[in-house]
Write a protein that holds these residues in place. Structure first.
Motif, PDB file in Angstrom:
ATOM      1  N   GLU A  79       0.842  -1.177   0.000  1.00  0.00           N
ATOM      2  CA  GLU A  79       0.000   0.000   0.000  1.00  0.00           C
ATOM      3  C   GLU A  79       0.890   1.244   0.000  1.00  0.00           C
ATOM      4  OE1 GLU A  79      -3.189   0.118  -0.274  1.00  0.00           O
ATOM      5  OE2 GLU A  79      -3.533  -2.055  -0.189  1.00  0.00           O
ATOM      6  N   TYR A  80       0.564   2.226  -0.825  1.00  0.00           N
ATOM      7  CA  TYR A  80       1.361   3.445  -0.903  1.00  0.00           C
ATOM      8  C   TYR A  80       0.697   4.616  -0.204  1.00  0.00           C
ATOM      9  CZ  TYR A  80       3.926   0.764  -4.357  1.00  0.00           C
ATOM     10  OH  TYR A  80       4.656  -0.214  -4.981  1.00  0.00           O
ATOM     11  N   VAL A  81      -0.553   4.462   0.217  1.00  0.00           N
ATOM     12  CA  VAL A  81      -1.249   5.511   0.954  1.00  0.00           C
ATOM     13  C   VAL A  81      -1.864   4.905   2.198  1.00  0.00           C
ATOM     14  CG1 VAL A  81      -1.730   6.904  -1.092  1.00  0.00           C
ATOM     15  CG2 VAL A  81      -3.384   5.165  -0.387  1.00  0.00           C
ATOM     16  N   ASP A  82      -2.048   5.733   3.248  1.00  0.00           N
ATOM     17  CA  ASP A  82      -2.671   5.234   4.463  1.00  0.00           C
ATOM     18  C   ASP A  82      -4.195   5.351   4.356  1.00  0.00           C
ATOM     19  OD1 ASP A  82      -3.263   7.902   4.797  1.00  0.00           O
ATOM     20  OD2 ASP A  82      -1.866   8.234   6.451  1.00  0.00           O
TER      21      ASP A  82
ATOM     22  N   ARG B 217      -3.151   9.610   2.595  1.00  0.00           N
ATOM     23  CA  ARG B 217      -1.863  10.304   2.546  1.00  0.00           C
ATOM     24  C   ARG B 217      -0.772   9.355   2.063  1.00  0.00           C
ATOM     25  NH1 ARG B 217      -1.802  12.322   8.672  1.00  0.00           N
ATOM     26  NH2 ARG B 217      -2.374  10.111   8.820  1.00  0.00           N
ATOM     27  N   ASN B 218       0.126   9.873   1.250  1.00  0.00           N
ATOM     28  CA  ASN B 218       1.257   9.068   0.785  1.00  0.00           C
ATOM     29  C   ASN B 218       2.126   8.682   1.979  1.00  0.00           C
ATOM     30  OD1 ASN B 218       4.236   8.862  -0.174  1.00  0.00           O
ATOM     31  ND2 ASN B 218       3.025   8.556  -2.035  1.00  0.00           N
TER      32      ASN B 218
ATOM     33  N   HIS C 163       5.164   7.330   2.185  1.00  0.00           N
ATOM     34  CA  HIS C 163       6.567   7.743   2.096  1.00  0.00           C
ATOM     35  C   HIS C 163       6.709   9.220   2.490  1.00  0.00           C
ATOM     36  CE1 HIS C 163      10.685   7.201   0.289  1.00  0.00           C
ATOM     37  NE2 HIS C 163      10.609   8.523   0.331  1.00  0.00           N
ATOM     38  N   VAL C 164       5.838  10.055   1.936  1.00  0.00           N
ATOM     39  CA  VAL C 164       5.892  11.484   2.250  1.00  0.00           C
ATOM     40  C   VAL C 164       5.592  11.717   3.722  1.00  0.00           C
ATOM     41  CG1 VAL C 164       4.833  13.722   1.798  1.00  0.00           C
ATOM     42  CG2 VAL C 164       5.325  12.156  -0.103  1.00  0.00           C
ATOM     43  N   LYS C 165       4.630  10.976   4.274  1.00  0.00           N
ATOM     44  CA  LYS C 165       4.288  11.119   5.691  1.00  0.00           C
ATOM     45  C   LYS C 165       5.487  10.801   6.573  1.00  0.00           C
ATOM     46  CE  LYS C 165       1.663   8.118   7.866  1.00  0.00           C
ATOM     47  NZ  LYS C 165       0.493   7.346   8.341  1.00  0.00           N
TER      48      LYS C 165
END
Length: 499
Positions: free
Chosen positions: A378-381, A385-386, A388-390
């Motif tokens: 999964e790339y978003v929560d 929200r992304n 990795h960015v989070k």
């Protein structure tokens, strides 16, 4: 000197084939022979090369002293980035150095094709910087880094050759004792070498900056001066900005190149490891006016610099080992999971204490985003929200109280199924000197499987400090424990790198 011919025996080595004749030395392929005169080893044995100085009435005395320097330094060197030393003979008989023969060509072969693709320039510079860092860790400054003195193993590692102008912290500097003119190759000599300073490892970073400039633009930043006055121009005259010659060069690479070419070594990268680090993480290079520069400095700026250069005197500098010790790369592995606030604070305190004792250090803040070994990730929560960015934002939030200058800190989210392996791989690939990592409370399950921190301690090649939020820390590389200040007790201690 007796005329050398194939088949001649010098000590226990038979000359087989002359490989090269330079201005200072001859290179021969040789084979070791046993006491009975027969060749040792088999066809699978590594080839050897003998370097023999050209000695005559008209030879430069500095070349003879340089050969003595190389004979002193080479037996002290180890590792994949230097030629393996085998034997040597002194000037009481036939002087020579026998070393492994390195297959392949030097970097000189690629210079005729410059400008090279940016990816190749960067990859080459990373390999050379890595080799320089390894050399500097052995108390040696090369001081004659140039394309013909850089070769590459079949496995890709750079090899630095020719130590006739090198400086070893623990050995007498014969060249400095006997000569007063700048030593080196015109285009690559650093400003401090022009001022007769031979003990600053950042001189090699200047030479690497010249190499990068040439590979990226096809031009030398300072031409090819042949006089001392020509060499002194680099004390006050800046080079044409690389992007003015090749617009394909990105701003971050110009930033790095021009930083390497700073007259004051204190304005360059502190170590070759930090230079390699920036080359491998261009998105985190802090851009300054150097990156945006498009023309050379104006008349009045250069004139002021000229007056300052006219009065410059040699200033004592630190040794290679001292410079590396004061500018390590510190990696902090941080858990961003909910409930690990106490451990995050413990890591912050430990990092602050390390940085207080190492003011030249660079801090790499790392967290691991654990991925599946098989299947889709999964790339978003759940909130969209992304992830990795989070995590990246979380790292910056963690570091904000430390108030570290932006050029001294970077942030990295590693995506891997095995957090311990990812941390160790990152540390080894970026010449990290010290890992600070958190550890959660013990349990039978963890003792059976092994914690991430214990796996890192076992596998890392550098110092590892394990921090617990109870206030204790364990050093995993044999040095004295580092105990942080009293830390906030955590109700549920968490591992520092499981997310």
């Amino acid at each position: 000197m007796e005329r050398l011919e194939p088949g001649m025996v010098i000590d226990s080595f038979r000359l087989e084939e002359k490989l090269h004749k330079g201005g200072m030395a001859l290179l021969w392929r040789v084979r070791r022979i046993d006491a009975g005169g027969s060749s040792e080893g088999s066809e699978g044995s590594p080839p050897l090369m003998m370097k023999i100085p050209i000695v005559g009435d008209h030879n430069d005395p500095a070349a003879i002293v340089g050969f003595e320097v190389e004979q002193m330094i080479m037996p002290k060197l180890t590792g994949i980035h230097v030629p393996h030393f085998v034997a040597s003979g002194d000037f009481t008989g036939q002087p020579y150095i026998v070393m492994e023969e390195i297959a392949g060509k030097s970097l000189r072969a690629r210079f005729d094709a410059a400008p090279l693709p940016i990816e190749e320039v960067v990859a080459t510079a990373v390999r050379v910087a890595t080799a320089l860092h390894d050399l500097h860790r052995q108390n040696v400054i090369h001081l004659d880094l140039k394309p013909s003195n850089i070769m590459f193993r079949e496995t890709g590692e750079a090899i630095l050759i020719d130590y006739g102008l090198a400086r070893h912290d623990k050995l007498p500097d014969l060249l400095a004792e006997e000569f007063r003119l700048p030593m080196g190759t015109g285009p690559y000599i650093s400003p401090e070498q022009v001022l007769h300073i031979r003990n600053d490892p950042r001189s090699d970073l200047f030479a690497l900056g010249v190499l990068m400039y040439h590979l990226a633009t096809g031009e030398r930043p300072y031409g090819f001066p042949t006089s001392v006055s020509g060499l002194r121009r680099r004390l006050y005259r800046d080079p044409v900005p690389p992007r003015a010659l090749n617009p394909k060069i990105p701003e971050w690479l110009q930033e790095i190149i021009l930083r390497c070419l700073e007259v004051n070594p204190n304005k360059r990268h502190d170590t070759a490891a930090q230079l390699a680090f920036e080359l491998q993480h261009p998105e985190q290079v802090q851009l300054t006016a150097r990156a945006r520069k498009r023309v050379r400095d104006g008349f009045w700026t250069v004139t002021r610099r000229w007056f300052r250069a006219a009065g410059m005197e040699p200033v004592p500098q630190q040794s290679a080992s001292t410079q590396l010790a004061r500018a390590p790369i510190i990696m902090v592995a941080i858990d961003l999971a909910h409930g690990s606030e106490a451990l995050a604070e413990a890591l912050r305190v430990a990092a602050r204490r390390v940085l207080q004792t190492e003011p030249g250090a660079r801090l790499a803040c790392v967290t691991v985003q654990k991925t599946n070994r098989l299947g889709m990730d999964e790339y978003v929560d759940k909130a969209g929200r992304n992830i990795h960015v989070k995590h990246l934002v979380g790292l910056k939030h963690w570091a904000r109280p430390l108030s570290i200058p932006p050029e001294k800190i970077t942030f990295h989210v590693l995506e891997a199924p095995d957090p311990a392996a990812a941390i160790v791989e990152y540390a080894n690939g970026n010449a990290v000197d010290h890992i600070v990592i958190g550890s959660r409370g013990s349990s039978a399950f963890r003792r059976y499987l092994g914690s991430v921190s214990s796996q890192v301690v076992a596998a890392a090649d550098c110092t590892v400090t394990v921090v617990k939020s109870t206030g204790s820390s364990i050093n995993g590389a044999g040095k004295q424990p580092v105990t942080p200040a009293p830390l906030r007790q955590a109700a549920d201690e968490q591992e520092a790198t499981t997310h």
